[in-house]
Design a protein around this motif. Sequence first.
Motif, PDB file in Angstrom:
ATOM      1  N   MET A  71       0.851  -1.175   0.000  1.00  0.00           N
ATOM      2  CA  MET A  71       0.000   0.000   0.000  1.00  0.00           C
ATOM      3  C   MET A  71       0.897   1.238   0.000  1.00  0.00           C
ATOM      4  O   MET A  71       1.911   1.260   0.660  1.00  0.00           O
ATOM      5  CB  MET A  71      -0.882  -0.011   1.240  1.00  0.00           C
ATOM      6  N   SER A  72       0.483   2.240  -0.721  1.00  0.00           N
ATOM      7  CA  SER A  72       1.319   3.435  -0.793  1.00  0.00           C
ATOM      8  C   SER A  72       1.259   4.227   0.510  1.00  0.00           C
ATOM      9  O   SER A  72       0.294   4.144   1.273  1.00  0.00           O
ATOM     10  CB  SER A  72       0.877   4.318  -1.953  1.00  0.00           C
ATOM     11  N   GLU A  73       2.322   4.979   0.759  1.00  0.00           N
ATOM     12  CA  GLU A  73       2.397   5.766   1.993  1.00  0.00           C
ATOM     13  C   GLU A  73       1.293   6.810   2.062  1.00  0.00           C
ATOM     14  O   GLU A  73       0.775   7.094   3.138  1.00  0.00           O
ATOM     15  CB  GLU A  73       3.760   6.437   2.086  1.00  0.00           C
ATOM     16  N   THR A  74       0.918   7.376   0.930  1.00  0.00           N
ATOM     17  CA  THR A  74      -0.133   8.387   0.912  1.00  0.00           C
ATOM     18  C   THR A  74      -1.459   7.793   1.368  1.00  0.00           C
ATOM     19  O   THR A  74      -2.184   8.411   2.151  1.00  0.00           O
ATOM     20  CB  THR A  74      -0.280   8.987  -0.497  1.00  0.00           C
ATOM     21  N   LEU A  75      -1.773   6.595   0.899  1.00  0.00           N
ATOM     22  CA  LEU A  75      -3.023   5.944   1.287  1.00  0.00           C
ATOM     23  C   LEU A  75      -3.010   5.573   2.770  1.00  0.00           C
ATOM     24  O   LEU A  75      -4.005   5.748   3.475  1.00  0.00           O
ATOM     25  CB  LEU A  75      -3.266   4.707   0.428  1.00  0.00           C
ATOM     26  N   ILE A  76      -1.881   5.092   3.250  1.00  0.00           N
ATOM     27  CA  ILE A  76      -1.765   4.747   4.669  1.00  0.00           C
ATOM     28  C   ILE A  76      -1.928   5.999   5.529  1.00  0.00           C
ATOM     29  O   ILE A  76      -2.636   5.990   6.535  1.00  0.00           O
ATOM     30  CB  ILE A  76      -0.424   4.041   4.949  1.00  0.00           C
ATOM     31  N   ASN A  77      -1.284   7.095   5.124  1.00  0.00           N
ATOM     32  CA  ASN A  77      -1.425   8.357   5.857  1.00  0.00           C
ATOM     33  C   ASN A  77      -2.875   8.821   5.878  1.00  0.00           C
ATOM     34  O   ASN A  77      -3.371   9.291   6.900  1.00  0.00           O
ATOM     35  CB  ASN A  77      -0.534   9.436   5.257  1.00  0.00           C
ATOM     36  N   LEU A  78      -3.568   8.684   4.753  1.00  0.00           N
ATOM     37  CA  LEU A  78      -4.970   9.094   4.675  1.00  0.00           C
ATOM     38  C   LEU A  78      -5.841   8.252   5.601  1.00  0.00           C
ATOM     39  O   LEU A  78      -6.718   8.776   6.290  1.00  0.00           O
ATOM     40  CB  LEU A  78      -5.479   9.003   3.233  1.00  0.00           C
ATOM     41  N   ILE A  79      -5.600   6.953   5.652  1.00  0.00           N
ATOM     42  CA  ILE A  79      -6.368   6.076   6.530  1.00  0.00           C
ATOM     43  C   ILE A  79      -6.141   6.453   7.989  1.00  0.00           C
ATOM     44  O   ILE A  79      -7.091   6.522   8.782  1.00  0.00           O
ATOM     45  CB  ILE A  79      -6.025   4.599   6.259  1.00  0.00           C
ATOM     46  N   ILE A  80      -4.882   6.718   8.348  1.00  0.00           N
ATOM     47  CA  ILE A  80      -4.571   7.134   9.719  1.00  0.00           C
ATOM     48  C   ILE A  80      -5.296   8.430  10.049  1.00  0.00           C
ATOM     49  O   ILE A  80      -5.887   8.587  11.120  1.00  0.00           O
ATOM     50  CB  ILE A  80      -3.047   7.300   9.904  1.00  0.00           C
ATOM     51  N   GLN A  81      -5.274   9.391   9.122  1.00  0.00           N
ATOM     52  CA  GLN A  81      -5.927  10.686   9.334  1.00  0.00           C
ATOM     53  C   GLN A  81      -7.431  10.526   9.476  1.00  0.00           C
ATOM     54  O   GLN A  81      -8.055  11.190  10.315  1.00  0.00           O
ATOM     55  CB  GLN A  81      -5.606  11.634   8.184  1.00  0.00           C
ATOM     56  N   LEU A  82      -8.034   9.657   8.683  1.00  0.00           N
ATOM     57  CA  LEU A  82      -9.480   9.437   8.763  1.00  0.00           C
ATOM     58  C   LEU A  82      -9.878   8.870  10.125  1.00  0.00           C
ATOM     59  O   LEU A  82     -10.812   9.365  10.764  1.00  0.00           O
ATOM     60  CB  LEU A  82      -9.938   8.492   7.652  1.00  0.00           C
ATOM     61  N   PHE A  83      -9.169   7.841  10.572  1.00  0.00           N
ATOM     62  CA  PHE A  83      -9.500   7.237  11.863  1.00  0.00           C
ATOM     63  C   PHE A  83      -9.227   8.189  13.018  1.00  0.00           C
ATOM     64  O   PHE A  83     -10.021   8.290  13.959  1.00  0.00           O
ATOM     65  CB  PHE A  83      -8.740   5.922  12.062  1.00  0.00           C
TER      66      PHE A  83
END
Length: 103
Positions: free
Chosen positions: A1-13
């Motif tokens: 998974m790309s870092e941008t997507l992981i960062n977005l998931i963390i930000q959403l939660f």
Amino acid sequence: MSETLINLIIQLFAGAAGGSGVAKANKNFDLGPIANAIVGALGGAGGGSILTSLVPALAGAAGNGGFDIAVFAGQLVGGGVSGAIVTAIVGLIRNALVQKQRA
């Protein structure tokens, strides 16, 4: 998974948690449990993305492939605080409009 997507998931939660937390702390900000989480998540993603563009170190080292706790913590705090702020603002506006309609 790309870092941008992981960062977005963390930000959403984190934003959802921040939005729910600020609503529990002060009933003037409460929009309801689902709305608190949704508004907080959107605020967390938006605020976290802005914070990442202002502080590029929070984006992580491209191609590193490892887990960086500082990047994770930065995304978590940025998303949580942004989610709480956006939920508080939306809650105040909504409750002010409801009070105005009742008057």
